[in-house]
Design a protein around this motif. Structure first.
Motif, mmCIF file in Angstrom:
data_model
loop_
_atom_site.group_PDB
_atom_site.id
_atom_site.type_symbol
_atom_site.label_atom_id
_atom_site.label_comp_id
_atom_site.label_asym_id
_atom_site.label_seq_id
_atom_site.Cartn_x
_atom_site.Cartn_y
_atom_site.Cartn_z
ATOM 1 N N LEU A 198 -35.521 32.927 -107.178
ATOM 2 C CA LEU A 198 -36.101 31.993 -108.413
ATOM 3 C C LEU A 198 -37.420 33.041 -109.387
ATOM 4 C CD1 LEU A 198 -35.812 28.483 -107.807
ATOM 5 C CD2 LEU A 198 -34.466 30.686 -109.666
ATOM 6 N N GLY A 199 -37.903 34.007 -108.484
ATOM 7 C CA GLY A 199 -39.011 34.661 -109.160
ATOM 8 C C GLY A 199 -40.543 34.030 -108.237
ATOM 9 N N MET A 200 -39.557 33.738 -107.824
ATOM 10 C CA MET A 200 -41.223 32.225 -106.494
ATOM 11 C C MET A 200 -42.234 33.038 -105.654
ATOM 12 S SD MET A 200 -42.627 30.572 -108.990
ATOM 13 C CE MET A 200 -43.783 30.109 -107.668
ATOM 14 N N ASN A 201 -43.080 33.499 -105.419
ATOM 15 C CA ASN A 201 -43.800 34.421 -104.350
ATOM 16 C C ASN A 201 -43.604 33.524 -103.000
ATOM 17 O OD1 ASN A 201 -44.336 36.271 -102.314
ATOM 18 N ND2 ASN A 201 -45.387 37.663 -103.682
ATOM 19 N N THR A 202 -43.047 32.417 -102.891
ATOM 20 C CA THR A 202 -44.454 31.307 -101.900
ATOM 21 C C THR A 202 -44.417 31.790 -100.557
ATOM 22 O OG1 THR A 202 -41.563 31.507 -101.841
ATOM 23 C CG2 THR A 202 -42.893 29.695 -103.538
ATOM 24 N N GLY A 203 -44.710 31.256 -99.502
ATOM 25 C CA GLY A 203 -45.379 31.308 -98.479
ATOM 26 C C GLY A 203 -44.933 31.081 -97.517
ATOM 27 N N GLY A 204 -43.994 30.284 -97.335
ATOM 28 C CA GLY A 204 -43.592 29.970 -96.086
ATOM 29 C C GLY A 204 -43.638 28.436 -95.976
ATOM 30 N N LYS A 284 -57.004 51.661 -93.019
ATOM 31 C CA LYS A 284 -55.424 51.633 -93.411
ATOM 32 C C LYS A 284 -54.842 50.199 -92.687
ATOM 33 C CE LYS A 284 -54.607 55.812 -94.564
ATOM 34 N NZ LYS A 284 -54.669 56.356 -95.760
ATOM 35 N N LEU A 285 -54.178 49.598 -94.129
ATOM 36 C CA LEU A 285 -53.353 48.208 -93.887
ATOM 37 C C LEU A 285 -51.572 48.457 -93.861
ATOM 38 C CD1 LEU A 285 -55.608 45.706 -95.640
ATOM 39 C CD2 LEU A 285 -55.926 46.731 -93.876
ATOM 40 N N VAL A 286 -51.590 47.634 -92.742
ATOM 41 C CA VAL A 286 -49.843 47.674 -92.702
ATOM 42 C C VAL A 286 -49.396 46.833 -93.777
ATOM 43 C CG1 VAL A 286 -47.756 47.148 -91.298
ATOM 44 C CG2 VAL A 286 -49.350 47.492 -90.103
ATOM 45 N N ALA A 287 -48.613 47.052 -94.509
ATOM 46 C CA ALA A 287 -47.424 47.303 -95.385
ATOM 47 C C ALA A 287 -47.052 45.671 -95.154
ATOM 48 C CB ALA A 287 -47.088 47.561 -96.581
ATOM 49 N N ASP A 288 -46.691 44.776 -94.988
ATOM 50 C CA ASP A 288 -46.260 43.633 -94.231
ATOM 51 C C ASP A 288 -46.507 42.183 -95.530
ATOM 52 O OD1 ASP A 288 -49.360 42.249 -94.150
ATOM 53 O OD2 ASP A 288 -48.904 42.436 -91.923
ATOM 54 N N SER A 289 -47.178 42.449 -96.487
ATOM 55 C CA SER A 289 -47.283 41.491 -97.253
ATOM 56 C C SER A 289 -45.352 41.587 -97.868
ATOM 57 C CB SER A 289 -47.693 41.480 -98.767
ATOM 58 O OG SER A 289 -47.465 42.566 -99.376
ATOM 59 N N SER A 290 -45.151 39.950 -98.774
ATOM 60 C CA SER A 290 -43.597 40.140 -99.444
ATOM 61 C C SER A 290 -44.191 41.220 -101.007
ATOM 62 C CB SER A 290 -43.251 38.709 -100.660
ATOM 63 O OG SER A 290 -44.665 38.300 -101.317
ATOM 64 N N LEU A 291 -44.954 41.697 -101.071
ATOM 65 C CA LEU A 291 -45.161 43.143 -102.783
ATOM 66 C C LEU A 291 -44.707 44.482 -101.872
ATOM 67 C CD1 LEU A 291 -48.036 41.539 -105.230
ATOM 68 C CD2 LEU A 291 -45.540 41.566 -105.143
ATOM 69 N N GLY A 292 -44.870 44.170 -100.293
ATOM 70 C CA GLY A 292 -44.643 45.483 -99.604
ATOM 71 C C GLY A 292 -46.446 46.127 -99.369
ATOM 72 N N THR A 293 -47.832 44.964 -99.586
ATOM 73 C CA THR A 293 -48.579 45.721 -99.528
ATOM 74 C C THR A 293 -49.820 45.399 -98.640
ATOM 75 O OG1 THR A 293 -50.025 44.109 -100.446
ATOM 76 C CG2 THR A 293 -48.640 45.824 -101.973
#
Length: 509
Positions: A198-204, A284-293
């Protein structure tokens, strides 16, 4: 962690069995009235939740302390021999609808045309994907359904009514299609992403709390390496039991409609801030967020390990957590200049990250719509690490020997959390602030906005001897003053006295 979702054969898991028995009988009757006298094959339910502490940190993988509440969504269900899904709500303000399950693909959801059953479809979609991808089901195998929902979780009240719908719908879809060995871990994992459709970037956090809840228990939700709830009990408070009062501000917080300036914007700001801090610290960070960051959790872990030479934190050690958060908050102060504390324009943030405006837009702004003049990266950074530290301050208190000042100390941490939420993530409102002020003068040890905020509800820590004074003060000084003519029915639903309750379950009476 691999416990099965329970199936109950009576209603003794509720604190108020008599009230719930009447409710369930009415639901079964409503089902029969709508579907030609048919009885439901089974019932599924999922509760709302209240978050004691730890808001707007779940989607950057820091733990929170929620609990399931008695208020829940219950669905009476039967299967059909066609692909039609007939959905009815006992509350007639929610329009009934019928839709077909595709025979050769997953459901699609038009997130631009909001309807309450979009949350139902989210639950169906993730459950169907799970059965198809993991267990070899064909899309044409899925059964049609007759469903009547009955809910007591206030919508827009910050108690995760949307998660209750998604979790309940996923659970009933699995059970209706013959999948009965449903683990809490699996149900959590599939529903965590349900609202993303639904376009909501919820975390769980909301889904995990709804699934893992247990009667008289709260939980610490972990997000790495996988999401699950660690159950624990509160100490026994004497001479009067500790209770939680939830007060709905009656300012509805519609997450979907306000997401571009509220919820989703915070997700974007957190992603930008984490990567900005990492760049300035040469990490350097691992890109592990839901945005790919990268995330704030990645920044904390990398900084403490690589720059300070500290051992890896497993997410559990309380003393190590408190030490790390204190250190990283000092780093935040050092890495932002005084001039930057007012915020960053898109161009300023892009330049600092070594990106063009187009590259910045593609990386951070293309997945979810957001609107802003300046991104408040400094105060968002402070919020995440301060609120995460507040969670572990509570855990430290709970792990210590019981003391006479327990409630006063817990209340102070709760009040500190309200401060960082109001000033750091800015999800409080004038109404929420007013409720907190009234409550703290009338029997609450600690009061804070709970959930996503921007309206919604406040959670108060109090005891059985003070609850009457507290509810009376809120009724007279907030509800009757701000909502002249408010009915007793609305008041009763706005003020919820609760203790931790059972999580999602199937019911076969």
């Amino acid at each position: 962690m691999s416990d099965l979702v329970p199936t109950f054969h009576d209603l003794s898991f509720y604190p108020t069995v008599e009230t719930q028995t009447t409710r369930y009988n009415n639901l079964v009757k409503s089902f029969a009235d709508h579907f030609s006298g048919e009885k439901p094959a089974f019932l599924a339910r999922a509760p709302g939740r209240v978050n004691l502490i730890g808001d707007h940190i779940d989607y950057v993988y820091f733990s929170s302390l929620p609990m399931a509440i008695e208020n829940d969504l219950v669905a009476a269900v039967s299967t059909t021999n066609n692909f039609a899904v007939n959905v009815i709500n006992t509350d007639t303000k929610y329009e009934a609808t019928t839709f077909d399950l595709p025979q050769d693909s997953l459901l699609t959801i038009n997130k631009e045309a909001f309807h309450w059953t979009n949350y139902v479809k989210c639950g169906f979609l993730v459950a169907a994907k799970f059965l198809h991808d993991k267990h070899g089901y064909k899309y044409s195998d899925f059964k049609g359904l007759n469903i009547v929902y009955d809910g007591t979780v206030p919508t827009g009240g910050g108690l995760s009514s949307s998660a209750a719908i998604s979790v309940c719908s996923a659970l009933l879809f699995l059970r209706a299609n013959g999948y009965t060995s449903i683990t809490k871990l699996d149900l959590t994992a599939i529903t965590v992403v349900s609202e993303h459709y639904l376009g909501m970037n919820t975390g769980g956090m909301d889904q995990c709390a709804s699934v893992y809840g247990e009667k008289s228990k709260a939980m610490l939700v972990h997000y790495q390496p996988q999401i699950y709830g660690e159950i624990f009990a509160f100490p026994v408070i004497k001479p009067y039991d500790m209770v939680l009062l939830i007060s709905n501000s009656l300012v509805e917080a519609n997450k979907v409609e306000t997401a571009p300036t509220n919820y989703n914007l915070r997700v974007v700001e957190f992603a930008v801030a984490a990567e900005l801090l990492a760049k300035r610290a040469d990490l350097k960070l691992v890109a592990d967020s839901s945005l790919g960051t990268g995330t704030f959790r990645g920044f904390l872990d990398n900084y403490c390990e690589q720059k300070l030479g500290w051992p890896h934190w497993d997410g559990h050690n309380i003393d190590q957590a408190l030490k790390m958060f204190e250190a990283i908050l000092q780093v935040v102060e050092e890495l932002y200049t005084p001039e930057e504390r007012d915020g960053f324009t898109t161009e300023e943030a892009a330049t600092d990250l070594g990106l063009t405006t187009e590259q910045f837009t593609q990386r951070y702004l293309s997945k979810y719509p957001v609107r802003y003049e300046k991104m408040k990266l400094y105060i968002r950074s402070k919020h995440v690490f301060t609120e995460s530290m507040n969670v572990f301050r509570v855990l430290k208190l709970l792990s210590s020997e019981p003391k006479p000042t327990f409630l006063q100390e817990l209340g102070q941490i709760i009040n500190d959390s309200q401060y960082t939420c109001a000033h750091g993530v800015q999800n409080s409102t004038a109404d929420i602030d007013q409720i907190c002020d009234i409550a703290l003068k009338n029997g609450s040890y600690g009061s804070r906005v709970t959930g996503a905020g921007f309206g919604g509800s406040v959670v108060h820590i109090t005891t059985t001897d003070k609850i009457d004074q507290l509810t009376k003060a809120l009724t007279e000084q907030y509800y009757q003053k701000n909502f002249p003519g408010i009915t007793q029915e609305t008041l009763d639903s706005a003020l919820i006295i609760t203790k931790p309750s059972a999580g999602a379950s199937l019911v076969e009476l």
